[in-house]
Design a protein around this motif. Structure first.
Motif, short mmCIF file in Angstrom:
data_model
loop_
_atom_site.label_atom_id
_atom_site.label_comp_id
_atom_site.label_asym_id
_atom_site.label_seq_id
_atom_site.Cartn_x
_atom_site.Cartn_y
_atom_site.Cartn_z
N UNK A 29 0.83 -1.21 0.00
CA UNK A 29 0.00 0.00 0.00
C UNK A 29 0.86 1.26 0.00
N UNK A 30 1.94 1.26 0.80
CA UNK A 30 2.80 2.43 0.87
C UNK A 30 3.52 2.66 -0.45
N UNK A 31 4.03 1.60 -1.07
CA UNK A 31 4.73 1.75 -2.35
C UNK A 31 3.77 2.22 -3.43
N UNK B 30 10.01 8.73 -6.49
CA UNK B 30 10.71 7.74 -5.67
C UNK B 30 10.17 6.34 -5.91
N UNK B 31 10.46 5.79 -7.07
CA UNK B 31 9.96 4.47 -7.43
C UNK B 31 10.48 3.37 -6.50
N UNK B 32 11.66 3.55 -5.92
CA UNK B 32 12.25 2.53 -5.06
C UNK B 32 12.15 2.93 -3.60
N UNK B 33 10.94 2.99 -3.07
CA UNK B 33 10.75 3.35 -1.67
C UNK B 33 11.07 2.15 -0.77
N UNK B 34 11.67 2.44 0.36
CA UNK B 34 11.99 1.41 1.35
C UNK B 34 10.95 1.51 2.47
N UNK B 35 10.14 0.47 2.64
CA UNK B 35 9.02 0.51 3.58
C UNK B 35 9.24 -0.51 4.68
N UNK B 36 9.13 -0.09 5.94
CA UNK B 36 9.24 -0.96 7.10
C UNK B 36 8.18 -0.56 8.12
N UNK C 71 3.04 1.90 13.28
CA UNK C 71 3.73 2.97 12.56
C UNK C 71 4.41 2.39 11.32
N UNK C 72 4.17 3.02 10.20
CA UNK C 72 4.78 2.60 8.93
C UNK C 72 5.80 3.66 8.53
N UNK C 73 7.03 3.21 8.27
CA UNK C 73 8.09 4.13 7.86
C UNK C 73 8.37 3.96 6.37
N UNK C 74 8.42 5.07 5.66
CA UNK C 74 8.68 5.06 4.23
C UNK C 74 9.89 5.95 3.95
N UNK C 75 10.91 5.38 3.36
CA UNK C 75 12.13 6.12 3.02
C UNK C 75 12.26 6.20 1.51
N UNK C 76 12.53 7.39 1.02
CA UNK C 76 12.63 7.62 -0.43
C UNK C 76 13.90 8.40 -0.74
N UNK C 77 14.11 8.62 -2.02
CA UNK C 77 15.19 9.50 -2.45
C UNK C 77 14.84 10.93 -2.05
N UNK C 78 15.79 11.83 -2.25
CA UNK C 78 15.56 13.22 -1.86
C UNK C 78 14.42 13.84 -2.67
N UNK C 79 13.44 14.42 -1.96
CA UNK C 79 12.29 15.05 -2.61
C UNK C 79 12.28 16.54 -2.28
N UNK C 80 11.74 17.33 -3.20
CA UNK C 80 11.57 18.76 -2.92
C UNK C 80 10.29 18.96 -2.10
#
Length: 392
Positions: free
Chosen positions: A74-76, A85-91, A97-106
């Motif tokens: 769902x997060x991706x 950020x096509x390659x999001x890292x979700x844990x 709590x859901x953590x989503x890490x992506x590349x640098x965004x403006x």
């Protein structure tokens, strides 16, 4: 059923002996194969560096435990829906709590991702936090960690060389530490575990633990080999092998006691807490302590024996000890100290008759140095031996 107390006593006294030194080439080959696999994994898969090292944007969605079902997909999908950020890292952190890490965004992209995540997980936008970590901070952290590692290794080499008064012991310990580093880092690369600042802290802690275990073994090696040089009854390799046998049970017990609570933290962390500082720290400690216990027994001391094998005084000791053992029917292996029933200790100044008068049959004491034998008995180390009665 194995009596571990009796086994430990037999290993300490020399009644039983594991041929750690004699089989050192096997340990070298096994460690070499594992290290090659670790290096290949490191070069091919590379380390999964956390956001603190690479930089990027992070989002945390606070929802209910029921709302985290299929959280990763769902997060991706939510991140992908805004075209960023096509390659999001979700844990998942904890239960809700859901953590989503992506590349640098403006700023605009970050706002869109927040809205998409809030809609997907059916929570208000203020329940989705956003943060940004710059790559310069991660680069500074990496440089400081590398600097700390180099300083640690240099100080380790100097302190051990001064303490043991031989650079070969320091080099053996340093090689064992490098062995532990390569295998531990390789496991992280092969498994894809994330490397965080907590991982780096745990990594340095593991090196200290491994070094402590090696120093304990080397202390016993120094004690036994000094007695070997004085008595000329056992070779350097035999004295070192006895030292490893005398400390192996202690090393195993210490490692098991340290690993059990760490394993408990890992199980709880994976099952309930999720990724975080506690899990990262316990994971690297578990891997590193297990590898460090292996290296202190199978790498450090065998390598020390290999490094000193060509020294003239060690070769002279080997010749003298083997001559003595051949005269008294010692075993043919050059790396196993004689057992109590295999090689007698020559009589002291009182002679064999004096030994018999003390109630000990002539030739029944182990051929390992007298002080080592006294450690295995109840008598104090420096207790004087009773002189035989004068013969009339």
């Amino acid at each position: 059923m194995i009596n571990f107390a009796q086994l430990g006593n037999d290993l300490y006294t020399g009644k039983r002996s594991v041929r750690f030194i004699e089989n050192r080439r096997r340990w070298y080959i096994a460690s070499g194969v594992v290290m090659v696999i670790a290096l290949v994994g490191l070069l091919v898969f590379r380390l999964n560096l956390g956001l603190e090292f690479t930089g990027g944007s992070e989002f945390r969605v606070s929802t209910t435990p029921a709302g985290t079902s299929s959280y990763e997909t769902r997060a991706k999908d939510a991140v992908r829906s805004v075209g960023s950020a096509q390659d999001a890292n979700v844990t998942k952190l904890g239960n809700s709590t859901v953590r989503v890490q992506t590349e640098q965004l403006n700023d605009a992209q970050s706002a869109n991702v927040r809205d998409a995540l809030a809609k997907e997980f059916d929570v208000p936008t203020d329940k989705v936090s956003a943060s940004f970590i710059g790559p310069s901070w991660g680069a500074s952290l990496s440089q400081q960690a590398l600097r700390a590692l180099v300083v640690f290794l240099v100080l380790t080499m100097l302190v051990m060389a001064l303490y043991f008064r031989t650079w070969k012991m320091a080099l053996s310990a340093l090689v064992a530490l490098v062995h532990d580093m390569i295998i531990t880092v390789g496991i992280y690369a092969l498994t894809g575990f994330e490397v965080s600042p907590a991982t780096m802290i745990g990594f340095l802690t593991v090196l200290g633990y491994s070094l402590y275990d090696t120093v304990v073994v080397f202390d016993k090696v120094r004690e036994n080999t000094n007695e070997a040089f004085a008595g000329k009854r056992v070779t350097y390799a035999q004295a070192a092998n006895l030292a490893v046998n005398q400390t192996v049970v202690r090393s195993i017990n210490t490692t098991v006691v340290a690993l059990l609570p760490t394993l408990a933290v890992l199980v709880v962390g994976f099952a309930t807490i999720g990724p975080g500082t506690l899990l990262d720290l316990s994971l690297v400690l578990f891997i590193g302590m297990a590898v460090g216990a292996y290296s202190s027994i199978f790498i450090a001391t065998p390598l020390l024996v290999t490094l000193r094998a060509k020294e003239p005084e060690v070769q002279q000791l080997e010749k003298a000890a083997l001559r003595y053992q051949q005269r008294h029917g010692a075993p043919t292996s050059h790396d196993v100290a004689p057992h109590a029933h295999e090689a007698p200790e020559p009589a002291d100044e009182a002679g064999e008759e004096g030994a018999e008068r003390e109630g000990v049959p002539a030739g029944a004491r182990p051929a390992v140095a007298r002080e080592t034998h006294r450690y295995a008995t109840s008598g104090p180390r420096n207790q004087p031996r009773r002189a035989p009665k004068s013969r009339r």
